[in-house]
Design an enzyme around this catalytic site. Structure first.
Site, PDB file in Angstrom:
ATOM      1  N   GLN A 149       0.831  -1.215   0.000  1.00 35.40           N
ATOM      2  CA  GLN A 149       0.000   0.000   0.000  1.00 35.40           C
ATOM      3  C   GLN A 149       0.862   1.260   0.000  1.00 35.40           C
ATOM      4  O   GLN A 149       0.453   2.297  -0.528  1.00 35.40           O
ATOM      5  CB  GLN A 149      -0.928   0.012   1.225  1.00 35.40           C
ATOM      6  CG  GLN A 149      -2.086  -0.969   1.174  1.00 35.40           C
ATOM      7  CD  GLN A 149      -1.753  -2.290   1.812  1.00 35.40           C
ATOM      8  OE1 GLN A 149      -0.592  -2.706   1.867  1.00 35.40           O
ATOM      9  NE2 GLN A 149      -2.761  -2.982   2.310  1.00 35.40           N
TER      10      GLN A 149
ATOM     11  N   ASP B 109      -6.439   1.586  12.512  1.00 35.65           N
ATOM     12  CA  ASP B 109      -7.676   0.857  12.184  1.00 35.65           C
ATOM     13  C   ASP B 109      -8.590   0.697  13.386  1.00 35.65           C
ATOM     14  O   ASP B 109      -9.793   0.545  13.244  1.00 35.65           O
ATOM     15  CB  ASP B 109      -7.334  -0.507  11.598  1.00 35.65           C
ATOM     16  CG  ASP B 109      -6.729  -0.347  10.219  1.00 35.65           C
ATOM     17  OD1 ASP B 109      -5.510  -0.098  10.137  1.00 35.65           O
ATOM     18  OD2 ASP B 109      -7.475  -0.397   9.233  1.00 35.65           O
TER      19      ASP B 109
ATOM     20  N   ASN C 176      -2.789  -0.957  13.529  1.00 35.26           N
ATOM     21  CA  ASN C 176      -2.597  -0.408  12.176  1.00 35.26           C
ATOM     22  C   ASN C 176      -1.918  -1.489  11.339  1.00 35.26           C
ATOM     23  O   ASN C 176      -1.612  -2.583  11.833  1.00 35.26           O
ATOM     24  CB  ASN C 176      -1.763   0.881  12.234  1.00 35.26           C
ATOM     25  CG  ASN C 176      -1.781   1.634  10.905  1.00 35.26           C
ATOM     26  OD1 ASN C 176      -2.854   1.870  10.334  1.00 35.26           O
ATOM     27  ND2 ASN C 176      -0.627   2.008  10.386  1.00 35.26           N
TER      28      ASN C 176
HETATM   29  O1  MRU Z   1      -5.417  -3.463   4.838  1.00 36.46           O
HETATM   30  P1  MRU Z   1      -5.658  -1.996   4.631  1.00 36.46           P
HETATM   31  O2  MRU Z   1      -5.013  -1.459   3.396  1.00 36.46           O
HETATM   32  O3  MRU Z   1      -7.133  -1.660   4.722  1.00 36.46           O
HETATM   33  O4  MRU Z   1      -4.946  -1.309   5.867  1.00 36.46           O
HETATM   34  C1  MRU Z   1      -5.054   0.085   6.002  1.00 36.46           C
HETATM   35  C2  MRU Z   1      -4.286   0.644   7.129  1.00 36.46           C
HETATM   36  O5  MRU Z   1      -3.715  -0.049   7.931  1.00 36.46           O
HETATM   37  C3  MRU Z   1      -4.336   2.135   7.282  1.00 36.46           C
HETATM   38  O6  MRU Z   1      -3.118   2.618   7.780  1.00 36.46           O
HETATM   39  C4  MRU Z   1      -5.448   2.492   8.266  1.00 36.46           C
HETATM   40  O7  MRU Z   1      -6.669   1.947   7.839  1.00 36.46           O
HETATM   41  C5  MRU Z   1      -5.603   3.955   8.440  1.00 36.46           C
HETATM   42  S1  MRU Z   1      -6.453   4.671   7.056  1.00 36.46           S
HETATM   43  C6  MRU Z   1      -6.717   6.301   7.319  1.00 36.46           C
END
Ligand code: MRU
Length: 373
Positions: free
Chosen positions: A218, A259, A269
């Site tokens: 990501q 999260d 997170n």
């Molecule tokens: O698996 P993902 O891509 O949904 O994980 C996202 C994250 O861990 C982000 O850092 C978190 O959701 C914060 S988004 C503002």
């Protein structure tokens, strides 16, 4: 789900995210409209949008990370609940209410960690239960209005997080971030990246180090795309390089999203965040978590109760279609980790910065009046 044909917004690898994009949006009215989202699995090489008109396609879009990032998942689920609410027709209020409940129950099984998903679905359920609309159609309109409000409030919270967080950044600071907590992870502007965008808009010229964020990249695919698109100085590093980059004195602050944050400030997170926090502490670098109030779960005393999603081993052994490990090797693939509150210098919320982090300070901050839109 359908890919949106040429003519819709495009933002290829070179162009980055220079053009404004809408991560999650509702097109049309409550009765006939649809949910449109960027398919984030295709970035940064292709900008493709998908349209969802049934609950299963919304569920799948969340599950497969077409839409991802805690606040964006919450917004998508709220619109998905509207789609579910109308799925048995709108002949009467009870039918719409029942269909909404079933859709919310299904969407709640898509991913376990980001509390924004459950927060948004609860909010939709509460509206359906409390609403005194006289017809099913009017209830459906009310539900769409609520989903739109969730998205609008998220936009406002992200702007406020950016304003508060930018005060922590000095001119020319090196900032390390992990995963993607930008406009792609929220209704707009982001949380951790909001701090960076805001500092950039204030002329502080932040220099960002983006961890690539194994296994799904990501940071490389999304954060680098967003930041480069805004003309921000971004340098991509492999996750394993963070310690060296810190040791070389290139990082003055770490800012990440979250999260789910427990009452004591323990913050879940993307996997790898905890390690970054340990490194930051070792090098005397402040470590900030940026998150809206919708990401707090005050029902959990600490992070030990946060459910950690485990994802498919193939993400580790053959991510992006190329096998990089021997057939049959054992794999453990937790998608998140929990950073203990003691490693967090401050939590940047739409209501201000909670620092030092404690349950008392968190409860006091969240109890205050909401951010100005
Ligand atoms: O698996 P993902 O891509 O949904 O994980 C996202 C994250 O861990 C982000 O850092 C978190 O959701 C914060 S988004 C503002």
């Amino acid at each position: 789900m359908t890919a949106v044909p040429p003519g819709e917004p495009e933002a290829g690898p070179r162009e980055g995210a220079r053009r404004r994009f809408k991560t999650v949006q509702w097109i049309g009215d409550a009765a006939g409209g649809r949910l449109r989202m960027i398919d984030q699995t295709r970035l940064p090489t292709e900008f493709v949008e998908i349209d969802c008109e049934d609950v299963e396609s919304v569920w799948w879009a969340i599950k497969r990370l077409s839409v991802r990032g805690a606040p964006a998942i919450g917004v998508a689920a709220a619109y998905g609940a509207v789609i579910g609410a109308r799925s048995r027709g709108t002949a009467d209020v009870a039918t719409v209410r029942e269909a909404l409940r079933d859709a919310a129950a299904r969407l709640a099984t898509s991913r376990p960690t980001a509390v924004n998903l459950f927060w948004a679905l609860d909010r939709m359920r509460r509206v359906a239960d409390a609403e005194t609309a006289e017809t099913g159609g009017l209830l459906l309109d009310r539900l769409l209005a609520e989903a739109r409000a969730i998205a609008d409030e998220d936009r406002a919270m992200c702007r406020a997080i950016g304003r508060h967080g930018a005060e922590l950044i000095s001119k020319g600071d090196g900032i390390l971030t992990h995963c993607n907590a930008g406009g792609l992870a929220t209704a707009d502007y982001g949380t951790a990246l909001a701090v960076i965008f805001s500092a950039h808009e204030q002329g502080k010229s932040p220099r960002v180090f983006a961890d690539e964020t194994r296994p799904l990249l990501q940071g490389a695919r999304l954060t680098a795309w967003e930041l480069a698109g805004q003309g921000i100085d971004v340098t991509l590093i492999c996750d394993s390089m963070a310690a060296q980059v810190m040791k070389e004195g290139r990082v003055q602050a770490v800012v990440v999203g979250a999260d789910r944050i427990a009452a004591n400030g323990d913050a879940a997170n993307k996997i790898g965040t905890y390690g970054v926090a340990v490194l930051a502490r070792h090098h005397g670098i402040p470590f900030y978590v940026a998150a809206p109030s919708s990401t707090f779960d005050l029902s959990l005393a600490d992070g030990s109760g946060i459910p950690i999603e485990e994802r498919d081993p193939s993400e580790v052994t053959e991510g992006f279609g190329r096998r990089t490990a021997p057939e049959g090797v054992g794999v453990y693939n937790p998608a998140f980790d929990v950073t203990p509150a003691g490693l967090i210098s401050g939590i940047i919320t739409e209501r201000g910065v909670v620092s030092p982090v404690s349950e008392k300070a968190i409860r006091a901050a969240l109890g205050g009046p909401p951010a100005d839109p």
